[in-house]
Design a protein around this motif. Structure first.
Motif, PDB file in Angstrom:
ATOM      1  N   CYS A 327      10.011   0.083  28.514  1.00 49.30           N
ATOM      2  CA  CYS A 327       9.116  -0.874  27.847  1.00 49.30           C
ATOM      3  C   CYS A 327       7.834  -1.002  28.655  1.00 49.30           C
ATOM      4  O   CYS A 327       7.889  -1.194  29.878  1.00 49.30           O
ATOM      5  CB  CYS A 327       9.785  -2.239  27.701  1.00 49.30           C
ATOM      6  SG  CYS A 327       8.734  -3.477  26.889  1.00 49.30           S
ATOM      7  N   PHE A 328       6.683  -0.894  27.956  1.00 48.47           N
ATOM      8  CA  PHE A 328       5.398  -1.055  28.634  1.00 48.47           C
ATOM      9  C   PHE A 328       5.208  -2.461  29.194  1.00 48.47           C
ATOM     10  O   PHE A 328       4.517  -2.667  30.192  1.00 48.47           O
ATOM     11  CB  PHE A 328       4.249  -0.770  27.659  1.00 48.47           C
ATOM     12  CG  PHE A 328       4.125   0.674  27.253  1.00 48.47           C
ATOM     13  CD1 PHE A 328       3.987   1.672  28.204  1.00 48.47           C
ATOM     14  CD2 PHE A 328       4.133   1.029  25.912  1.00 48.47           C
ATOM     15  CE1 PHE A 328       3.857   3.005  27.837  1.00 48.47           C
ATOM     16  CE2 PHE A 328       3.998   2.355  25.528  1.00 48.47           C
ATOM     17  CZ  PHE A 328       3.862   3.345  26.486  1.00 48.47           C
ATOM     18  N   TYR A 329       5.826  -3.457  28.539  1.00 54.72           N
ATOM     19  CA  TYR A 329       5.513  -4.852  28.839  1.00 54.72           C
ATOM     20  C   TYR A 329       6.709  -5.622  29.402  1.00 54.72           C
ATOM     21  O   TYR A 329       6.860  -6.815  29.166  1.00 54.72           O
ATOM     22  CB  TYR A 329       4.981  -5.534  27.575  1.00 54.72           C
ATOM     23  CG  TYR A 329       3.731  -4.853  27.059  1.00 54.72           C
ATOM     24  CD1 TYR A 329       2.558  -4.872  27.814  1.00 54.72           C
ATOM     25  CD2 TYR A 329       3.729  -4.170  25.852  1.00 54.72           C
ATOM     26  CE1 TYR A 329       1.406  -4.229  27.369  1.00 54.72           C
ATOM     27  CE2 TYR A 329       2.592  -3.523  25.397  1.00 54.72           C
ATOM     28  CZ  TYR A 329       1.429  -3.550  26.160  1.00 54.72           C
ATOM     29  OH  TYR A 329       0.304  -2.907  25.716  1.00 54.72           O
ATOM     30  N   HIS A 330       7.519  -4.913  30.180  1.00 55.00           N
ATOM     31  CA  HIS A 330       8.703  -5.588  30.735  1.00 55.00           C
ATOM     32  C   HIS A 330       8.329  -6.720  31.681  1.00 55.00           C
ATOM     33  O   HIS A 330       9.104  -7.671  31.867  1.00 55.00           O
ATOM     34  CB  HIS A 330       9.614  -4.571  31.439  1.00 55.00           C
ATOM     35  CG  HIS A 330       8.996  -3.890  32.623  1.00 55.00           C
ATOM     36  ND1 HIS A 330       9.110  -4.399  33.894  1.00 55.00           N
ATOM     37  CD2 HIS A 330       8.260  -2.757  32.721  1.00 55.00           C
ATOM     38  CE1 HIS A 330       8.483  -3.594  34.745  1.00 55.00           C
ATOM     39  NE2 HIS A 330       7.952  -2.595  34.058  1.00 55.00           N
ATOM     40  N   ASP A 331       7.125  -6.661  32.288  1.00 55.01           N
ATOM     41  CA  ASP A 331       6.707  -7.748  33.175  1.00 55.01           C
ATOM     42  C   ASP A 331       6.340  -9.014  32.400  1.00 55.01           C
ATOM     43  O   ASP A 331       6.260 -10.098  32.991  1.00 55.01           O
ATOM     44  CB  ASP A 331       5.502  -7.315  34.015  1.00 55.01           C
ATOM     45  CG  ASP A 331       5.892  -6.338  35.118  1.00 55.01           C
ATOM     46  OD1 ASP A 331       7.053  -6.370  35.548  1.00 55.01           O
ATOM     47  OD2 ASP A 331       5.018  -5.539  35.532  1.00 55.01           O
ATOM     48  N   ASP A 332       6.088  -8.873  31.094  1.00 57.81           N
ATOM     49  CA  ASP A 332       5.671 -10.021  30.283  1.00 57.81           C
ATOM     50  C   ASP A 332       6.805 -10.608  29.445  1.00 57.81           C
ATOM     51  O   ASP A 332       6.597 -11.604  28.745  1.00 57.81           O
ATOM     52  CB  ASP A 332       4.541  -9.600  29.336  1.00 57.81           C
ATOM     53  CG  ASP A 332       3.338  -9.042  30.077  1.00 57.81           C
ATOM     54  OD1 ASP A 332       3.015  -9.589  31.154  1.00 57.81           O
ATOM     55  OD2 ASP A 332       2.752  -8.056  29.591  1.00 57.81           O
TER      56      ASP A 332
END
Length: 347
Positions: A327-332
């Motif tokens: 996932c590109f946005y795992h930090d979000d």
């Protein structure tokens, strides 16, 4: 849970660039897509996802058991104990596979009734398996009796019965005993509790924990029922649209799931302790195995998807040394898709 600090010597199965393809009248269908995965000795690995996500196909590759016209490509390497040479599973002959499938790796399917010959007593299934593998019948049957007792079954009653004379839970436990009679290193279990009631499911899971320690097993447990794995698995593999989208230790997945699909699964799990307004269904339709959409396979159902998700396929990203997600946005994800207020996503 066991200590999951591991190195290469702990690997029992190694998958690289693994794919399973079926030809259909609509075109080529990939039901496992480019999987790289290590399975560690003596762990219990849970593989979870919706029905049709590729879980069973992935598990079948461990025994080179994908049925025709399915085609398996890539590498599946098995590392036996006792410093024996590694085995390339996909290169084994039929004769070699026959030995490998019961003596090194055994599989338990969900349909216990269909796994037994209805006109043969249970004893006959054990004796036939031992005979086919040139094992001593008397010694093997003594082992079978011990395994049945470990599964809280009466060996005399079970072995002397026809399958229809046993309850669903008894048949499933007898099938587990049959899978262990040749002393395999690895036990692959494909939805083994799907046809059982909730109480029997929990009982089987409890027995499996004991069997793992007693018989020094590596267990791969495939299910769509995520809560079933929470007390059994050391690590979890989450599959969506025939891809692996998240891998991590069980506690990491439950409390810090990084992929939006995994969070959706956790939020959709029924829990009487959670307010109704916090319950969520997994919205949208499952993907078509023939039509491979551009970008992330989950983007049509993902509340976090943007234009980049529609164009590019996300690679596996490291969230911790033992936790990866595609996932590109795992930090979000914590901000955009917080887990339930109980913090457990429905255990």
């Amino acid at each position: 849970m066991d200590d999951d600090t591991r190195d290469e010597s702990d690997v029992v199965f190694e998958m690289r660039n693994l794919e399973v393809t079926f030809g259909t009248n609509r075109g080529e269908s990939k039901v496992v897509r480019d999987v790289d995965l290590d399975i560690y000795r003596n762990e219990t690995l849970g593989i979870v996802g919706e029905s049709g996500s590729g879980k069973s196909m992935l598990s079948s590759t461990l025994l080179n058991a994908v049925v025709e016209p399915g085609q398996t490509s890539g590498e599946v390497t098995y590392y036996p104990p006792d410093d024996r040479e590694p085995i390339s599973v996909l290169d084994l002959s039929e004769k070699e596979l026959k030995k490998f499938r019961w003596e090194e790796v055994a599989m338990v399917f969900q349909g216990a009734m269909s796994s037994f010959n209805p006109v043969k007593r249970v004893r006959g299934h054990f004796e036939e398996t031992l005979e086919d593998h040139n094992r001593d019948i008397d010694a093997g049957m003594e082992r079978a009796r011990g395994i049945l007792e470990d599964l809280y079954l009466d060996p005399d009653r079970v072995l002397g019965s026809y399958p229809y004379e046993l309850s669903g839970g008894m048949k499933q436990r007898a099938l587990i005993a049959l899978s262990l009679v040749l002393e395999p290193e690895v036990l692959v279990m494909d939805e083994p509790t799907a046809a059982l009631d909730l109480l029997m499911q929990r009982s089987i899971v409890s027995l499996l924990r004991d069997l793992k320690e007693e018989y020094d097993l590596t267990i791969i447990f495939i299910t769509h029922d995520l809560p079933l794995l929470t007390k059994l698995a050391n690590r979890l593999v989450v599959m969506y649209a025939f891809d692996v989208v998240e891998i991590g230790e069980t506690e990491e997945i439950l409390y810090d799931a990084a992929h939006p699909y995994t969070r959706m699964l956790l939020q959709a799990t029924p829990d009487l302790n959670v307010p109704v307004d916090e319950m969520r269904s997994v919205e949208g339709n499952k993907p078509d195995p023939v039509i491979r959409i551009p970008g992330c396979s989950y983007h049509p159902r993902c509340p976090m998807a943007d234009e980049s998700c529609k164009r590019e396929e996300p690679p596996m990203a490291t969230r911790s040394p033992t936790h990866e997600t595609a996932c590109f946005y795992h930090d979000d994800v914590d901000e955009e898709m917080p887990l339930r207020s109980d913090g457990e996503g429905g255990q």
